[in-house]
Design an enzyme around this catalytic site. Structure first.
Site, PDB file in Angstrom:
ATOM      1  N   GLY A 100       1.111  -1.341   0.175  1.00  0.00           N
ATOM      2  CA  GLY A 100       0.045  -0.170  -0.132  1.00  0.00           C
ATOM      3  C   GLY A 100       0.489   1.325   0.132  1.00  0.00           C
ATOM      4  O   GLY A 100       0.738   1.995  -1.067  1.00  0.00           O
ATOM      5  N   ASN A 116      -7.665   4.230   9.345  1.00  0.00           N
ATOM      6  CA  ASN A 116      -7.141   2.871   9.827  1.00  0.00           C
ATOM      7  C   ASN A 116      -7.373   3.174  11.129  1.00  0.00           C
ATOM      8  O   ASN A 116      -7.039   1.763  12.127  1.00  0.00           O
ATOM      9  CB  ASN A 116      -5.666   2.468   8.889  1.00  0.00           C
ATOM     10  CG  ASN A 116      -4.704   3.708   9.597  1.00  0.00           C
ATOM     11  OD1 ASN A 116      -5.551   5.042   9.186  1.00  0.00           O
ATOM     12  ND2 ASN A 116      -3.925   3.956  10.165  1.00  0.00           N
ATOM     13  N   GLN A 143      -8.047  -0.156   3.575  1.00  0.00           N
ATOM     14  CA  GLN A 143      -8.456  -1.285   5.092  1.00  0.00           C
ATOM     15  C   GLN A 143      -9.705  -0.925   4.787  1.00  0.00           C
ATOM     16  O   GLN A 143     -11.184  -2.296   4.871  1.00  0.00           O
ATOM     17  CB  GLN A 143      -8.623   0.054   6.145  1.00  0.00           C
ATOM     18  CG  GLN A 143      -7.502   0.479   6.825  1.00  0.00           C
ATOM     19  CD  GLN A 143      -7.562  -0.702   7.206  1.00  0.00           C
ATOM     20  OE1 GLN A 143      -7.790  -1.964   7.814  1.00  0.00           O
ATOM     21  NE2 GLN A 143      -5.372  -0.748   8.156  1.00  0.00           N
ATOM     22  N   SER A 154      -3.834  -3.312  -0.483  1.00  0.00           N
ATOM     23  CA  SER A 154      -2.704  -3.794  -0.026  1.00  0.00           C
ATOM     24  C   SER A 154      -3.232  -5.244  -0.039  1.00  0.00           C
ATOM     25  O   SER A 154      -4.337  -5.463   0.716  1.00  0.00           O
ATOM     26  CB  SER A 154      -1.972  -2.856   1.435  1.00  0.00           C
ATOM     27  OG  SER A 154      -0.915  -3.999   1.836  1.00  0.00           O
ATOM     28  N   ALA A 155      -1.801  -6.322  -0.153  1.00  0.00           N
ATOM     29  CA  ALA A 155      -2.274  -7.798   0.189  1.00  0.00           C
ATOM     30  C   ALA A 155      -2.726  -8.567   1.630  1.00  0.00           C
ATOM     31  O   ALA A 155      -3.390  -9.282   2.815  1.00  0.00           O
ATOM     32  CB  ALA A 155      -1.202  -8.594  -0.738  1.00  0.00           C
ATOM     33  N   HIS A 156      -1.349  -7.575   2.845  1.00  0.00           N
ATOM     34  CA  HIS A 156      -1.404  -8.593   3.963  1.00  0.00           C
ATOM     35  C   HIS A 156      -2.189  -8.087   4.697  1.00  0.00           C
ATOM     36  O   HIS A 156      -2.190  -8.113   6.041  1.00  0.00           O
ATOM     37  CB  HIS A 156       0.074  -7.974   4.597  1.00  0.00           C
ATOM     38  CG  HIS A 156       0.374  -6.226   5.334  1.00  0.00           C
ATOM     39  ND1 HIS A 156      -0.280  -5.840   5.692  1.00  0.00           N
ATOM     40  CD2 HIS A 156       0.606  -5.710   4.186  1.00  0.00           C
ATOM     41  CE1 HIS A 156       0.263  -4.708   6.489  1.00  0.00           C
ATOM     42  NE2 HIS A 156       0.826  -4.754   5.123  1.00  0.00           N
ATOM     43  N   THR A 187      11.800  -6.550 -11.231  1.00  0.00           N
ATOM     44  CA  THR A 187      11.018  -8.013 -11.591  1.00  0.00           C
ATOM     45  C   THR A 187       9.861  -8.547 -10.564  1.00  0.00           C
ATOM     46  O   THR A 187       9.409  -7.870  -9.814  1.00  0.00           O
ATOM     47  CB  THR A 187      12.390  -8.910 -10.332  1.00  0.00           C
ATOM     48  OG1 THR A 187      13.653  -8.625 -12.069  1.00  0.00           O
ATOM     49  CG2 THR A 187      11.737 -10.262 -11.658  1.00  0.00           C
ATOM     50  N   CYS A 193       1.518   1.850  12.528  1.00  0.00           N
ATOM     51  CA  CYS A 193       2.389   2.935  12.206  1.00  0.00           C
ATOM     52  C   CYS A 193       2.629   3.448  12.837  1.00  0.00           C
ATOM     53  O   CYS A 193       3.936   4.229  12.960  1.00  0.00           O
ATOM     54  CB  CYS A 193       2.548   3.452  10.334  1.00  0.00           C
ATOM     55  SG  CYS A 193       1.467   1.999   9.786  1.00  0.00           S
TER      56      CYS A 193
HETATM   57  C1  LIG Z   1      -5.322   3.311   5.032  1.00  0.00           C
HETATM   58  C2  LIG Z   1      -3.583   3.023   4.684  1.00  0.00           C
HETATM   59  N1  LIG Z   1      -2.503   2.870   3.571  1.00  0.00           N
HETATM   60  C3  LIG Z   1      -1.714   2.541   3.678  1.00  0.00           C
HETATM   61  C4  LIG Z   1      -1.156   1.479   4.315  1.00  0.00           C
HETATM   62  C5  LIG Z   1       0.233   1.451   3.861  1.00  0.00           C
HETATM   63  O1  LIG Z   1       0.135  -0.233   3.641  1.00  0.00           O
HETATM   64  P1  LIG Z   1       1.278  -1.647   3.445  1.00  0.00           P
HETATM   65  O2  LIG Z   1       1.516  -1.707   4.806  1.00  0.00           O
HETATM   66  O3  LIG Z   1       1.221  -2.853   2.797  1.00  0.00           O
HETATM   67  O4  LIG Z   1       2.195  -0.204   3.073  1.00  0.00           O
HETATM   68  C6  LIG Z   1      -1.648   0.970   5.553  1.00  0.00           C
HETATM   69  C7  LIG Z   1      -0.952   0.612   6.348  1.00  0.00           C
HETATM   70  O5  LIG Z   1      -1.384  -0.284   7.735  1.00  0.00           O
HETATM   71  C8  LIG Z   1      -2.907   1.646   6.173  1.00  0.00           C
HETATM   72  O6  LIG Z   1      -4.083   1.547   7.208  1.00  0.00           O
END
Ligand SMILES: Cc1ncc(COP(=O)(O)O)c(C=O)c1O
Length: 385
Positions: free
Chosen positions: A71, A151, A181, A201-203, A239, A328
């Site tokens: 993300g 988030n 999210q 975002s995948a995770h 890659t 974060c």
């Molecule tokens: C709203 C939002 N944007 C972006 C991100 C960043 O994504 P990534 O962890 O895949 O870099 C997050 C991760 O917590 C998020 O909650």
């Protein structure tokens, strides 16, 4: 001790099928997707399948999907890519005060590069003030970036109304939505929103770490940030991480199958947790929207008189994993910019925890976690009173 993982906005446990698939690809389908031999073609096909599956979640076309490392990279590509590409037309950018750091930091960087950035305020529910957006957009505006689901507090923006305002006031301004999210958790409607770019975002959806994407509406022009072999239709050289991308595709497919039912199950989990906590009676306050109006998987609560970090570790000792603010931010001593933006008072700011749920949680588990939260807060209050 049983572990109860309630930090699913930070990251999620991968599906077993994703673990199996990515492991198999790492050991067997390791060819470079750009290679012309069979091993390369096998990897290329895996990426093409993932592209189709991810595009389906956006109700979009596979050629609109650009895979990234996650993300953060997709947000950087959208924001800097749009700003640099459109610089000759104007230098005004718009975002909100409650965006994820991967968005806000891009805008702060672009300010140093000479762009002018307007930061939209939000109300106590974490919703952008539409009148302010209307007033701020002008002919010089080249990009507006607003997240779908926040988030930290789970507020859900009214993207369709915002899109109408943006495109009415300045049809050429690009509209980016950070949907990290909400992807795979709520229906995404980029066309109805009038969005030009959307991040995922995948995770966050039980996929692997190290993959994400930017959905880019056909015809939207961006300046690439990485130059090299011209992968991802020339927009993102490097890659491809075939295993992570294929795992992302599979997770996207699993999440979006029966999405409405899955979202309803998350709402039930959140409500069960909230009800049990209310019954147990520790004094707490909800930060942001009413739990019935916020994203299905997030609730942010303050426990006045206690410190969030202390509470987080006391819960961890009993096997319950949560976040203080967003993951974060959790290693930063600074108060959450999101809670500050919704005018949370100092005591609530210092004692805020985010509980976030996933389909791997059960009602029994979240009720147990609520009971533990009530016990732990009562014990700490006794100790500190
Ligand atoms: C709203 C939002 N944007 C972006 C991100 C960043 O994504 P990534 O962890 O895949 O870099 C997050 C991760 O917590 C998020 O909650």
């Amino acid at each position: 001790m049983t572990e109860i993982y309630l930090d699913n906005s930070a990251t999620t446990k991968p599906y077993q099928a994703v673990i199996d698939l990515t492991g198999r690809i790492q050991s067997e389908s390791f060819g470079n997707p750009s290679s012309m031999h069979g091993k390369g073609i096998e990897a290329e096909k895996l990426i093409a399948t993932a592209r189709r599956k991810v595009a389906a979640v956006f109700e979009g076309h596979e050629k609109e999907i650009y895979f990234t490392s996650g993300g953060t990279e997709a947000n950087n590509l959208a924001i800097k890519g749009a700003a640099y590409r459109s610089r000759r037309r104007g230098n005004h950018l718009v975002t909100s005060t409650i965006e994820h750091p991967s968005v806000l930091s891009c805008f702060q960087f672009l300010e140093q590069e000479g762009f002018t950035v307007s930061y939209l305020e939000v109300d106590r529910q974490g919703l952008v003030r539409q009148e302010q957006l209307e007033d701020i957009i002008g002919s010089e505006t080249v990009l507006v970036s607003i997240m779908h689901v926040n988030n930290e507090i789970g507020s859900i923006q009214h993207l369709e109304e915002l899109g109408r305002i943006i495109k009415n006031k300045c049809p050429e301004a690009l509209y980016h939505v950070d949907a990290v999210q909400s992807f795979g958790r709520l229906p995404l409607k980029p066309v109805a929103w009038k969005a030009d770019m959307v991040t995922a975002s995948a995770h966050k959806i039980h996929g692997p770490r190290g993959a994400g994407c930017l959905w880019v509406k056909k015809g939207t022009l961006l300046q690439p940030l990485l130059h090299g072999g011209g992968q991802e239709y020339g927009l993102r050289s490097g890659t491809e991480n075939t295993a992570a991308i294929a795992g992302f595709g599979l997770a996207a497919e699993i999440c979006s199958t029966g999405l409405t039912e899955k979202a309803a199950e998350l709402v039930d989990l959140k409500q069960a947790f909230y009800r049990k906590l209310l019954e147990a009676g520790p004094s707490f306050a909800v930060n942001g929207p009413n739990p019935r109006e916020s994203a299905p998987h997030i609730i942010n609560l303050s426990f006045p008189g206690l410190k969030a970090e202390m509470l987080l570790h006391a819960l961890e000792e009993k096997g319950v994993y949560v976040s203080a603010g967003s993951a974060c931010h959790s290693k930063h001593p600074d108060p959450s910019h999101v809670l500050e933006a919704i005018a949370t008072n100092k005591e609530s700011l210092d004692s805020a925890l985010r509980f976030s749920f996933s389909g791997f949680n059960t009602v029994e588990e979240v009720e147990t976690a609520a009971g533990i939260t009530a016990e732990v807060t009562a014990e700490l209050r006794k100790y500190f009173s």
